[in-house]
Design a protein around this motif. Structure first.
Motif, short mmCIF file in Angstrom:
data_model
loop_
_atom_site.label_atom_id
_atom_site.label_comp_id
_atom_site.label_asym_id
_atom_site.label_seq_id
_atom_site.Cartn_x
_atom_site.Cartn_y
_atom_site.Cartn_z
N ILE A 45 0.61 -1.53 0.17
CA ILE A 45 0.25 0.05 -0.30
C ILE A 45 0.71 1.18 -0.25
O ILE A 45 1.59 1.55 1.23
CB ILE A 45 -1.40 -0.18 1.29
N SER A 46 0.43 2.04 -1.16
CA SER A 46 1.77 3.21 -1.08
C SER A 46 0.79 3.97 -0.32
O SER A 46 -0.35 4.91 -0.17
CB SER A 46 1.25 4.18 -2.45
N LEU A 47 1.95 4.47 1.03
CA LEU A 47 1.69 6.24 1.52
C LEU A 47 2.83 6.97 1.37
O LEU A 47 2.85 7.41 0.85
CB LEU A 47 1.58 5.94 2.89
N PRO A 48 2.37 8.43 -0.02
CA PRO A 48 2.83 9.15 -0.32
C PRO A 48 3.76 9.77 1.11
O PRO A 48 2.95 10.21 1.95
CB PRO A 48 1.57 9.73 -1.60
N ILE A 49 4.71 10.53 0.66
CA ILE A 49 5.60 11.48 1.75
C ILE A 49 4.89 12.66 1.65
O ILE A 49 5.01 13.45 3.07
CB ILE A 49 6.64 11.27 1.73
N GLU A 50 4.41 13.75 0.90
CA GLU A 50 3.60 14.43 0.67
C GLU A 50 2.48 14.68 2.18
O GLU A 50 2.08 15.69 2.92
CB GLU A 50 3.53 15.06 -0.55
N TYR A 51 2.38 13.44 2.11
CA TYR A 51 0.50 13.07 3.17
C TYR A 51 1.43 13.00 4.43
O TYR A 51 0.50 12.65 5.35
CB TYR A 51 -0.31 12.55 2.63
N LYS A 52 2.40 13.28 4.18
CA LYS A 52 2.67 12.61 6.05
C LYS A 52 2.30 13.24 7.18
O LYS A 52 1.26 12.81 7.61
CB LYS A 52 4.50 12.75 6.27
N ASP A 53 1.82 14.63 6.71
CA ASP A 53 1.31 15.33 8.27
C ASP A 53 -0.01 15.03 8.11
O ASP A 53 -0.97 15.49 10.03
CB ASP A 53 1.56 16.99 7.63
N THR A 54 -0.46 14.50 6.92
CA THR A 54 -2.32 14.43 7.28
C THR A 54 -2.10 13.14 8.17
O THR A 54 -2.87 13.10 8.96
CB THR A 54 -3.39 14.47 5.94
N ILE A 55 -1.12 11.84 7.79
CA ILE A 55 -1.68 10.54 8.22
C ILE A 55 -1.17 10.83 10.04
O ILE A 55 -1.55 10.12 11.20
CB ILE A 55 -1.01 10.07 7.67
N LEU A 56 -0.27 11.97 10.07
CA LEU A 56 0.20 11.47 11.53
C LEU A 56 0.25 12.93 12.43
O LEU A 56 -0.24 12.79 13.93
CB LEU A 56 2.49 11.95 11.50
N GLN A 57 -0.21 14.30 11.84
CA GLN A 57 -1.17 15.10 12.76
C GLN A 57 -2.08 15.74 12.85
O GLN A 57 -2.44 16.20 14.41
CB GLN A 57 -0.38 16.85 12.59
N LYS A 58 -3.36 14.23 12.33
CA LYS A 58 -4.64 14.44 12.62
C LYS A 58 -4.94 12.97 12.82
O LYS A 58 -4.49 12.14 12.45
CB LYS A 58 -5.35 15.08 11.12
N ASP A 59 -6.22 13.12 12.65
CA ASP A 59 -7.20 11.58 13.53
C ASP A 59 -7.46 11.50 11.80
O ASP A 59 -8.11 12.07 11.13
CB ASP A 59 -7.50 12.19 13.94
N TYR A 60 -6.22 10.43 11.78
CA TYR A 60 -6.64 9.97 9.84
C TYR A 60 -8.37 9.18 9.88
O TYR A 60 -8.89 8.91 8.77
CB TYR A 60 -5.34 9.34 9.36
N ILE A 61 -8.47 8.42 11.00
CA ILE A 61 -10.03 7.79 10.70
C ILE A 61 -10.77 8.92 10.30
O ILE A 61 -11.89 8.81 9.68
CB ILE A 61 -10.35 6.99 12.36
N GLU A 62 -11.02 9.77 11.03
CA GLU A 62 -12.49 11.15 10.76
C GLU A 62 -11.32 11.57 9.65
O GLU A 62 -12.76 11.75 8.86
CB GLU A 62 -11.58 12.18 11.90
N GLU A 63 -10.91 11.78 8.77
CA GLU A 63 -10.37 12.28 7.71
C GLU A 63 -10.92 10.90 6.88
O GLU A 63 -11.61 11.57 5.44
CB GLU A 63 -8.45 11.96 7.84
#
Length: 199
Positions: free
Chosen positions: A133-151
């Motif tokens: 599964i690819s996790l683009p590095i440019e979305y690191k803040d979205t995944i690590l600084q926000k509740d990604y389940i809520e997202e």
């Protein structure tokens, strides 16, 4: 689609009872949101609310451990341990994987020892090789600084959906490996249940 609809409903209910306390250092613990989990760090301990949010007395230095509690999406008790760092608001299977990647690099004399930020970056850049599964590095803040389940659930953010899929994949791999390790909790549970684990 029905599962996603159910997850949205359950998440909405968990948010009604969530909130997190003011002051100190705040974060969120998610496998699904972990309610009633124990958060431990060098600055104290806390208990997560129904949305997985917690507040420690001050910002920790070093690892933050999350154990116990209940996954508010599945309703099942959480039996593992999540590890995160104060640089990242979200403590999840992703930060846990990066933590152990960092720890493994310290034991490998042929590779450079990684900092937690380097381990996080490697988790993202090599996510397809590790998990498919690819996790683009440019979305690191979205995944690590926000509740990604809520997202994923509330905002239908595809990055959040990918992060949740990766978290699920990490959990599945850990369960599979855990059953094969003598003395692990998974192996003990299997033996107690009368299951024989082939070598």
């Amino acid at each position: 689609e029905n599962d996603l609809r159910l997850q949205k409903d359950l998440y909405a209910v968990s948010q009604m009872y969530g909130g997190g306390a003011a002051g100190g250092y705040g974060g969120v613990a998610i496998d699904g949101p972990l309610a009633g989990a124990i958060v431990s760090a060098n600055t104290g301990t806390a208990i997560t609310d129904a949305a997985g949010k917690f507040t420690l007395p001050s910002k920790p230095s070093g690892p933050i451990s999350v154990t116990g509690g209940t996954d508010t999406i599945t309703g099942l008790p959480y039996e593992g341990e999540l590890v995160g760092y104060a640089e990242y608001k979200t403590i999840s299977p992703i930060t846990t994987f990066a933590h152990y990647l960092k720890e493994a690099s310290a034991e490998d004399s042929e590779a450079p020892t990684l900092t937690i930020d380097e381990a996080i970056t490697k988790t993202f850049t090599d996510s397809f090789n590790y998990f498919g599964i690819s996790l683009p590095i440019e979305y690191k803040d979205t995944i690590l600084q926000k509740d990604y389940i809520e997202e994923a659930i509330v905002n239908n953010n595809k990055v959040g959906i990918s992060a949740q899929a990766l978290g699920t994949q990490i959990e599945a791999i850990a369960e599979t490996i855990g059953v094969a390790l003598d003395g692990s909790q998974q192996a003990l549970n299997a033996a107690t249940g009368g299951k024989v684990i082939p070598e």
